[in-house]
Write an enzyme that holds these catalytic residues in place. Sequence first.
Site, short mmCIF file in Angstrom:
data_model
loop_
_atom_site.label_atom_id
_atom_site.label_comp_id
_atom_site.label_asym_id
_atom_site.label_seq_id
_atom_site.Cartn_x
_atom_site.Cartn_y
_atom_site.Cartn_z
N SER A 3 -5.00 12.00 7.59
CA SER A 3 -4.80 11.51 8.96
C SER A 3 -3.34 11.18 9.27
O SER A 3 -2.95 11.08 10.42
CB SER A 3 -5.61 10.23 9.16
OG SER A 3 -5.13 9.23 8.28
N GLU A 29 -7.33 -7.25 -2.86
CA GLU A 29 -6.72 -5.97 -2.47
C GLU A 29 -5.48 -6.28 -1.65
O GLU A 29 -5.54 -7.06 -0.70
CB GLU A 29 -7.70 -5.11 -1.65
CG GLU A 29 -7.19 -3.69 -1.46
CD GLU A 29 -7.83 -2.95 -0.30
OE1 GLU A 29 -8.20 -1.79 -0.46
OE2 GLU A 29 -7.94 -3.55 0.80
#
Lengths: 192, 192, 192, 192
Positions: free
Chosen positions: B108, B133
């Site tokens: 993308s 994360e």
Amino acid sequence: MMEFRCALMEIETKLNVLNSEFALTHNRNPIQTIKTRLKQPVSILEKLHRKELEVNIFNVEEYLADIAGVRVICSFPEDIYTVADLLLHQDDIRMLEIKDYIKKPKESGYRSLHLIVEVPIFLSEGKKPRKVEIQFRTIAMDFWASLEHQLRYKKHLENAEEISRELRDCADKITSLDYRMQELRGKIEYAD
Amino acid sequence: MMEFRCALMEIETKLNVLNSEFALTHNRNPIQTIKTRLKQPVSILEKLHRKELEVNIFNVEEYLADIAGVRVICSFPEDIYTVADLLLHQDDIRMLEIKDYIKKPKESGYRSLHLIVEVPIFLSEGKKPRKVEIQFRTIAMDFWASLEHQLRYKKHLENAEEISRELRDCADKITSLDYRMQELRGKIEYAD
Amino acid sequence: MMEFRCALMEIETKLNVLNSEFALTHNRNPIQTIKTRLKQPVSILEKLHRKELEVNIFNVEEYLADIAGVRVICSFPEDIYTVADLLLHQDDIRMLEIKDYIKKPKESGYRSLHLIVEVPIFLSEGKKPRKVEIQFRTIAMDFWASLEHQLRYKKHLENAEEISRELRDCADKITSLDYRMQELRGKIEYAD
Amino acid sequence: MMEFRCALMEIETKLNVLNSEFALTHNRNPIQTIKTRLKQPVSILEKLHRKELEVNIFNVEEYLADIAGVRVICSFPEDIYTVADLLLHQDDIRMLEIKDYIKKPKESGYRSLHLIVEVPIFLSEGKKPRKVEIQFRTIAMDFWASLEHQLRYKKHLENAEEISRELRDCADKITSLDYRMQELRGKIEYAD
């Protein structure tokens, strides 16, 4: 100085209110961040000196418009005009000056919408209008401006001219990307 | 969830410490902003379901690595690697996974450096490691990602392919501008 | 100074983690507020001078223990000892000194638990221990201390002795109320 | 709800401005902390139901005065009346109701000054008045109230009456200490 700090709080609240309302009706925040700053006393003295003005409260209030400063970082160029417009239409805000460096960028490539407004602050003895300078920019314009700002404080730069030329070119590219992204957002938002 | 909230606090403090130290030695902040988020219980359930896992604490801790998320927005691409490196060298941080979508962008156009690390949190019964994360991006990558994110939630977009192509093209232009600005900063910073 | 600012962040995070955990297991926050302060450079110079020490980094690090200060305001007296205990049991915290002005109040009536601890900060070159002074107080002790603090900066007080006597008496009454409220909370909490 | 959140911001700014001004002229802050809260949608529904009112915007705006709530914690009892007075004298604030539970404490011992005011919020279509409930308390009254609040949520308390009596007694002692400390502050402040 306290009065100018209060004027910053009033403007910040007005902007937060507009941002909240917009977020509800349009499902996104036009304002990314709001930063406020008060001119340091030493810079005020310097500026009065440069303008050959006596150091007194009257001259500070009359001739210095940028003691209280607000920087409003918006996502897209059109957000800048939407928010500025809504603010200027409020019946207790008086616009004193507008300089649109987005429509007419500075020689350096600098882009930003500058307003000087008067906002009432509610002190114990009643309302009192105070001047605030508001700078509206997109995230990208702000990023560019912070780099260009560093340049101006470097005195002996060999390749100053080349760097200036490059910065100007980056500013143009950044602007065209800002408008392309805005157009894309339009396509995404109104598509369904 | 409390433990993951605490893990976020620990990581945020570590990043703030590194940012303060860097600001002192290099006279500028590599980190612009730090945003933290905890996955909502409902999203956790959905994800367990999607992975066909039973709903229990063990599966949450073992198989979901993104319950606690930190997004670190840096000024320039090189800051990302500097800060990530300093963090990973700390002796109480254990790296579990690294995905470098800056060197290898997604289809993308998405760019970001993703780390999954384990950090100890100090509870009343002793230390306990928790997964976090961490996504590192430049300001420009983050701006692009927030627009692209909107796109993914639109279902019936007629001209979806055209928009995707344009977004990918913008991502490339943004990246090349990020590196040009970084080069310019280098010239300005080390010139005198 | 940056290193001491970082040490404050580390301690603040540790306290916030303990507070979150306690809130979950006991359904209330033992810590009301955490305030941090860094000693001003001018006060550091004054203190070195008073101690007849040369002005250098070594003496600052070795002989001044209160450059980085944390004030922890708890709801009830027992919370003070619970939180202090949990903190001191963490394996990266080293206790250097403890002064319990709650069990043994100062002549003035001043009550507070003072700890001096060493906490590691994670800099780019590795861990480094830094000293932090932590003062634990109840809300009521803190309120009293802020009034008593004003008194010490008044030089020519005619009725200083009378005021001191009254303050001491208020400190005793405040303490007995703190313990009565704590007892009441116990009755309410464990009743059903 | 957005409009009530904005009303909270307006009131908070007004209080911060008054606090800043007072800090400058009197060298101390009368306001210790300001907490804001919005009534949860589920509590709004419950309250409409209890009042046997239909669920619609008109009834919410007309009959519920405590959707937006501000709690102002002051150091001393006299600060409460000073700040409340300054706020009520502002020309865009309209007072709708005043309940002085300091002069006339509740049966339980509860003390607080409650105001219901109307404040204009500046939306894109113009000004709009919104109701806000403001509770003024000293630090000590607030501490007491938070304990008493816990009591009300306990249903099966064996010794409820004894606890109530003790709480009432503590409230009286706290009040008399508040006034003694205020008197002491007066003596310290105006002594030289």
